[in-house]
Motif scaffolding. Structure first.
Motif, PDB file in Angstrom:
ATOM      1  N   GLY A 224      96.857  25.188 102.765  1.00 24.34           N
ATOM      2  CA  GLY A 224      97.953  25.572 103.655  1.00 24.34           C
ATOM      3  C   GLY A 224      98.177  24.569 104.768  1.00 24.34           C
ATOM      4  N   LEU A 225      97.108  24.078 105.360  1.00 21.73           N
ATOM      5  CA  LEU A 225      97.235  23.115 106.465  1.00 21.73           C
ATOM      6  C   LEU A 225      97.840  21.804 105.983  1.00 21.73           C
ATOM      7  CD1 LEU A 225      96.702  22.308 109.394  1.00 21.73           C
ATOM      8  CD2 LEU A 225      94.380  21.637 108.710  1.00 21.73           C
ATOM      9  N   THR A 226      97.376  21.302 104.837  1.00 17.62           N
ATOM     10  CA  THR A 226      97.924  20.045 104.336  1.00 17.62           C
ATOM     11  C   THR A 226      99.397  20.190 103.959  1.00 17.62           C
ATOM     12  OG1 THR A 226      97.025  20.594 102.137  1.00 17.62           O
ATOM     13  CG2 THR A 226      95.741  19.101 103.510  1.00 17.62           C
ATOM     14  N   VAL A 227      99.780  21.339 103.381  1.00 19.22           N
ATOM     15  CA  VAL A 227     101.192  21.562 103.045  1.00 19.22           C
ATOM     16  C   VAL A 227     102.032  21.642 104.318  1.00 19.22           C
ATOM     17  CG1 VAL A 227     102.845  23.195 102.058  1.00 19.22           C
ATOM     18  CG2 VAL A 227     100.749  22.661 100.827  1.00 19.22           C
ATOM     19  N   PHE A 228     101.510  22.288 105.353  1.00 15.36           N
ATOM     20  CA  PHE A 228     102.257  22.438 106.608  1.00 15.36           C
ATOM     21  C   PHE A 228     102.562  21.066 107.220  1.00 15.36           C
ATOM     22  CE2 PHE A 228     102.647  23.182 111.188  1.00 15.36           C
ATOM     23  CZ  PHE A 228     103.517  24.265 111.219  1.00 15.36           C
ATOM     24  N   VAL A 229     101.551  20.237 107.349  1.00 14.17           N
ATOM     25  CA  VAL A 229     101.759  18.912 107.949  1.00 14.17           C
ATOM     26  C   VAL A 229     102.611  18.045 107.031  1.00 14.17           C
ATOM     27  CG1 VAL A 229     100.635  16.873 108.895  1.00 14.17           C
ATOM     28  CG2 VAL A 229      99.580  19.120 109.183  1.00 14.17           C
ATOM     29  N   MET A 230     102.346  18.127 105.714  1.00 17.82           N
ATOM     30  CA  MET A 230     103.128  17.356 104.754  1.00 17.82           C
ATOM     31  C   MET A 230     104.607  17.716 104.837  1.00 17.82           C
ATOM     32  SD  MET A 230     103.281  17.692 100.630  1.00 17.82           S
ATOM     33  CE  MET A 230     104.261  19.173 100.869  1.00 17.82           C
ATOM     34  N   GLN A 231     104.893  19.024 104.915  1.00 18.23           N
ATOM     35  CA  GLN A 231     106.292  19.445 104.963  1.00 18.23           C
ATOM     36  C   GLN A 231     106.956  19.001 106.263  1.00 18.23           C
ATOM     37  OE1 GLN A 231     107.816  20.450 102.490  1.00 18.23           O
ATOM     38  NE2 GLN A 231     109.694  21.463 103.139  1.00 18.23           N
ATOM     39  N   TYR A 232     106.212  19.002 107.354  1.00 15.09           N
ATOM     40  CA  TYR A 232     106.791  18.507 108.614  1.00 15.09           C
ATOM     41  C   TYR A 232     107.133  17.027 108.495  1.00 15.09           C
ATOM     42  CZ  TYR A 232     107.355  17.137 113.459  1.00 15.09           C
ATOM     43  OH  TYR A 232     107.863  16.621 114.625  1.00 15.09           O
ATOM     44  N   LEU A 233     106.226  16.236 107.939  1.00 18.12           N
ATOM     45  CA  LEU A 233     106.502  14.813 107.762  1.00 18.12           C
ATOM     46  C   LEU A 233     107.691  14.603 106.826  1.00 18.12           C
ATOM     47  CD1 LEU A 233     102.874  13.376 107.404  1.00 18.12           C
ATOM     48  CD2 LEU A 233     104.322  13.422 109.444  1.00 18.12           C
ATOM     49  N   THR A 234     107.773  15.434 105.776  1.00 18.07           N
ATOM     50  CA  THR A 234     108.904  15.344 104.845  1.00 18.07           C
ATOM     51  C   THR A 234     110.215  15.601 105.572  1.00 18.07           C
ATOM     52  OG1 THR A 234     107.519  16.117 103.016  1.00 18.07           O
ATOM     53  CG2 THR A 234     109.911  16.278 102.731  1.00 18.07           C
ATOM     54  N   LEU A 235     110.236  16.615 106.424  1.00 19.38           N
ATOM     55  CA  LEU A 235     111.460  16.969 107.148  1.00 19.38           C
ATOM     56  C   LEU A 235     111.840  15.886 108.151  1.00 19.38           C
ATOM     57  CD1 LEU A 235     110.702  20.756 107.702  1.00 19.38           C
ATOM     58  CD2 LEU A 235     112.489  19.799 106.232  1.00 19.38           C
ATOM     59  N   VAL A 236     110.847  15.295 108.790  1.00 19.64           N
ATOM     60  CA  VAL A 236     111.134  14.182 109.708  1.00 19.64           C
ATOM     61  C   VAL A 236     111.775  13.028 108.939  1.00 19.64           C
ATOM     62  CG1 VAL A 236     110.120  12.415 111.196  1.00 19.64           C
ATOM     63  CG2 VAL A 236     109.352  14.781 111.377  1.00 19.64           C
ATOM     64  N   LEU A 237     111.221  12.707 107.775  1.00 21.66           N
ATOM     65  CA  LEU A 237     111.760  11.619 106.966  1.00 21.66           C
ATOM     66  C   LEU A 237     113.163  11.941 106.462  1.00 21.66           C
ATOM     67  CD1 LEU A 237     108.544  10.707 104.965  1.00 21.66           C
ATOM     68  CD2 LEU A 237     109.685   9.269 106.651  1.00 21.66           C
TER      69      LEU A 237
END
Length: 291
Positions: A224-237
């Motif tokens: 869950g934590l890795t998906v949360f940070v990954m999705q934030y980085l995806t949205l920033v990109l």
């Protein structure tokens, strides 16, 4: 700065896939793995919810983020189903088909006929798929048919389709908000949707799954934590780059997934699958260069 976000996203995406595949090896249902991931996402989102202003968000934002959550929940369900049935070193390279899906969308909805270069890129991706399989006496057509008829591969294709649609709505929501607001409500809307899917699409009781997952609380939290940070980085990109460029950069993750499949899950044919990944990356870049 964008390059650090890209590589951070690639590392976290591969890590989350490893955690989810490990959980599937412990006998947890793929849909429950997704539900537990979204439970962690929702809990993390609540940490930011009360310190973020939402009054400025328009109706277009709510429509886009709800549709993005709907399609992405379906994407995660099929993705984890694929992880439970397919080698990570095959699962990863199949991400190249996302650019083919994008090209088909452009053809159907925008009337954009693929150029010769785009068609060549598709053929290269398909040829790379052929290299994913070990040598055999069968013809190329039979080996590709064997690959495409695999239930795990079919689930991967469905996840790619749903994620591709969801990305369009994520991009739409970002036009009316920032990455954090989109992430919060993408996570919060996704949890009830996946719980409904578990209730209606599985025969296993949620209480039984919760009990069976207690010894695996740490990898569930890590997923869950890795998906949360990954999705934030995806949205920033996505808020700063064209979708096509983001997709092109994300293709690099398949090399890491092939390596992790070999090192963590002892999957075979690592050299062949790395070569297949390089071929499929080349085809993807050829298609995206056209767009």
């Amino acid at each position: 700065m964008e390059i650090f976000f890209v590589f951070g996203r690639l590392l976290l995406s591969s890590a989350s896939n490893v955690f989810q595949k490990q959980l599937s090896h412990h006998g947890l249902h793929p849909f429950y793995i997704v539900a537990s991931t979204y439970a962690v996402l929702a809990a993390l989102s609540l940490l930011f919810f009360f310190n973020t202003a939402f009054a400025h968000l328009s109706p277009s934002f709510w429509i886009n983020v709800l549709l993005a959550a709907l399609f992405d929940v379906g994407g995660w369900m099929f993705m984890v189903m694929s992880l439970s049935k397919t080698d990570l070193s095959i699962f990863g390279p199949l991400n190249a088909y996302k650019v083919i899906v994008s090209m088909l969308f452009a053809l159907v909805f925008l009337g954009e006929v693929p150029t010769l270069q785009g068609f060549a890129g598709i053929m290269i991706i398909v040829a790379g798929s052929f290299l994913l399989l070990p040598p055999s006496t069968g013809t190329m057509q039979n080996r590709l048919t064997q690959l495409w008829l695999d239930r795990g591969v079919q689930a991967r294709f469905l996840s790619i389709l749903l994620f591709s649609i969801g990305t369009v709505f994520l991009k739409g929501s970002l036009e009316h908000s920032g990455p954090l607001e989109t992430l919060i409500f993408w996570s919060l809307f996704g949890l009830p949707l996946i719980l409904l899917a578990n209730a209606f699409l599985t025969t296993e009781r949620l209480a039984d799954n919760i009990k069976n997952s207690q010894p695996h609380a740490l990898p569930i939290a890590a997923a869950g934590l890795t998906v949360f940070v990954m999705q934030y980085l995806t949205l920033v990109l996505l808020s700063q780059m064209l979708i096509a460029y983001a997709l092109a950069l994300f293709q690099l993750g398949m090399l890491l997934q092939v390596f992790l499949g070999y090192r963590i899950f002892n999957e075979p044919h690592v050299i062949r699958r790395l070569m297949a990944s390089l071929v499929m990356i080349a085809g993807s870049l050829l298609v995206l260069q056209v767009n």
